[in-house]
Motif scaffolding. Sequence first.
Motif, PDB file in Angstrom:
ATOM      1  N   MET A   1       0.839  -1.192   0.000  1.00  0.00           N
ATOM      2  CA  MET A   1       0.000   0.000   0.000  1.00  0.00           C
ATOM      3  C   MET A   1       0.877   1.245   0.000  1.00  0.00           C
ATOM      4  SD  MET A   1      -2.857   1.157   2.806  1.00  0.00           S
ATOM      5  CE  MET A   1      -3.757   2.684   2.617  1.00  0.00           C
ATOM      6  N   VAL A   2       0.579   2.191  -0.870  1.00  0.00           N
ATOM      7  CA  VAL A   2       1.327   3.448  -0.927  1.00  0.00           C
ATOM      8  C   VAL A   2       0.348   4.595  -0.714  1.00  0.00           C
ATOM      9  CG1 VAL A   2       2.967   4.852  -2.208  1.00  0.00           C
ATOM     10  CG2 VAL A   2       2.918   2.384  -2.570  1.00  0.00           C
TER      11      VAL A   2
ATOM     12  N   VAL B   1       2.588  -4.204   3.647  1.00  0.00           N
ATOM     13  CA  VAL B   1       3.676  -3.224   3.681  1.00  0.00           C
ATOM     14  C   VAL B   1       3.109  -1.877   3.280  1.00  0.00           C
ATOM     15  CG1 VAL B   1       5.934  -2.571   2.802  1.00  0.00           C
ATOM     16  CG2 VAL B   1       5.362  -4.986   3.095  1.00  0.00           C
ATOM     17  N   ILE B   2       3.258  -0.899   4.151  1.00  0.00           N
ATOM     18  CA  ILE B   2       2.721   0.444   3.903  1.00  0.00           C
ATOM     19  C   ILE B   2       3.879   1.410   3.701  1.00  0.00           C
ATOM     20  CG2 ILE B   2       1.287   2.317   4.792  1.00  0.00           C
ATOM     21  CD1 ILE B   2       0.176   0.093   6.787  1.00  0.00           C
ATOM     22  N   PHE B   3       3.948   1.992   2.527  1.00  0.00           N
ATOM     23  CA  PHE B   3       4.904   3.059   2.276  1.00  0.00           C
ATOM     24  C   PHE B   3       4.178   4.385   2.517  1.00  0.00           C
ATOM     25  CE2 PHE B   3       6.684  -0.426  -0.185  1.00  0.00           C
ATOM     26  CZ  PHE B   3       8.041  -0.329   0.108  1.00  0.00           C
TER      27      PHE B   3
ATOM     28  N   ARG C   1       8.288   4.730   6.486  1.00  0.00           N
ATOM     29  CA  ARG C   1       8.088   6.170   6.285  1.00  0.00           C
ATOM     30  C   ARG C   1       9.139   6.699   5.315  1.00  0.00           C
ATOM     31  NH1 ARG C   1       7.016   7.553  11.466  1.00  0.00           N
ATOM     32  NH2 ARG C   1       4.860   6.991  10.999  1.00  0.00           N
ATOM     33  N   VAL C   2       8.682   7.392   4.280  1.00  0.00           N
ATOM     34  CA  VAL C   2       9.560   7.820   3.202  1.00  0.00           C
ATOM     35  C   VAL C   2       9.424   9.322   2.975  1.00  0.00           C
ATOM     36  CG1 VAL C   2      10.167   7.465   0.773  1.00  0.00           C
ATOM     37  CG2 VAL C   2       9.197   5.567   2.101  1.00  0.00           C
ATOM     38  N   ARG C   3      10.556   9.989   2.809  1.00  0.00           N
ATOM     39  CA  ARG C   3      10.552  11.399   2.402  1.00  0.00           C
ATOM     40  C   ARG C   3      10.622  11.459   0.878  1.00  0.00           C
ATOM     41  NH1 ARG C   3      12.638  15.405   6.448  1.00  0.00           N
ATOM     42  NH2 ARG C   3      12.670  14.321   8.468  1.00  0.00           N
ATOM     43  N   LEU C   4       9.978  12.455   0.298  1.00  0.00           N
ATOM     44  CA  LEU C   4       9.966  12.579  -1.158  1.00  0.00           C
ATOM     45  C   LEU C   4      11.357  12.839  -1.724  1.00  0.00           C
ATOM     46  CD1 LEU C   4       6.690  14.669  -1.713  1.00  0.00           C
ATOM     47  CD2 LEU C   4       7.002  12.185  -1.805  1.00  0.00           C
TER      48      LEU C   4
END
Length: 288
Positions: free
Chosen positions: A178-179, A204-206, A268-271
């Motif tokens: 899931m994004v 899995v959640i991004f 958790r991802v930063r752009l």
Amino acid sequence: MALLASELIKLNNLQLAGKLVSDELMLGIHASKRSGSGTEFEQYRHYEPGDDPKRIDWKLYARTNKHLVRESATESNLHIRFLLDLSGSMNYEEEGISRLHYAKLIMASLAYLGYRQSDQMSLYTLHQGDLQTLVPVGKQSFQKILYALENAQASGPWLHANPAFPDFQQKQKELLVMVSDFLQVGDEWLQLIQHIAGPRREIVIFQLLGEQELDFRLSGFYRFHDLETGREVELQAEAVRASYQQAATEYLSKLDESLHLPHVHLIRVRLTDPVALVLKDFLTRRQF
């Protein structure tokens, strides 16, 4: 050097971008666990003790003086379901990179890996409170997923009404990717994950967030626009910075705690993070 999302977006070609990221990942990850002696050739790898010498490509050896083994894919029993958030907040953008663009890069790259490993794949979206099946599992699902991602557009709020998910009630082993920004008004996203979580479904959640969403280093007066409701408000950044940062920290901490569930992983991802590095870290830990 890992390609930045901004560089991949400029290609304006999801298949090429996904291949570049996939190739970058394969340099550091040995993905031969799902390869065997089938009929369809997939790749070469160096000969290892215990390999059948008959699988060595002797013609290639004559040219390269290297013992390389031919590998072919076997049918995978893993079903990868891609779930893309298409609520309006996915249009959030920083430095020319929108959350939706980044989400598409993640999914295209993982779909390319799944294609290489002969995984079953399907694509779903969450839009206007409904689960929509864009690409069911089947033949040519990889190309269909790329086409659907290219044309996907985000808009409107996520009107969560506790919908049923009949497609997610299968009993086969599967990976749900899931994004989303995972920003919620109440607990709608948490309720969704709790509803579909299960022992045979790894989730899995991004969670994609911008630098300013996390750090809020703005200065001066700004007009803030809600991408889902259209509501606007003018604020002086310095006046709300401390309260914003506290609220953001509390929200993310609560999210981490609430999603500390069996078979559920939050990334958790930063752009600004290179896509390949984000996926390499995840795949290395997961032994994808």
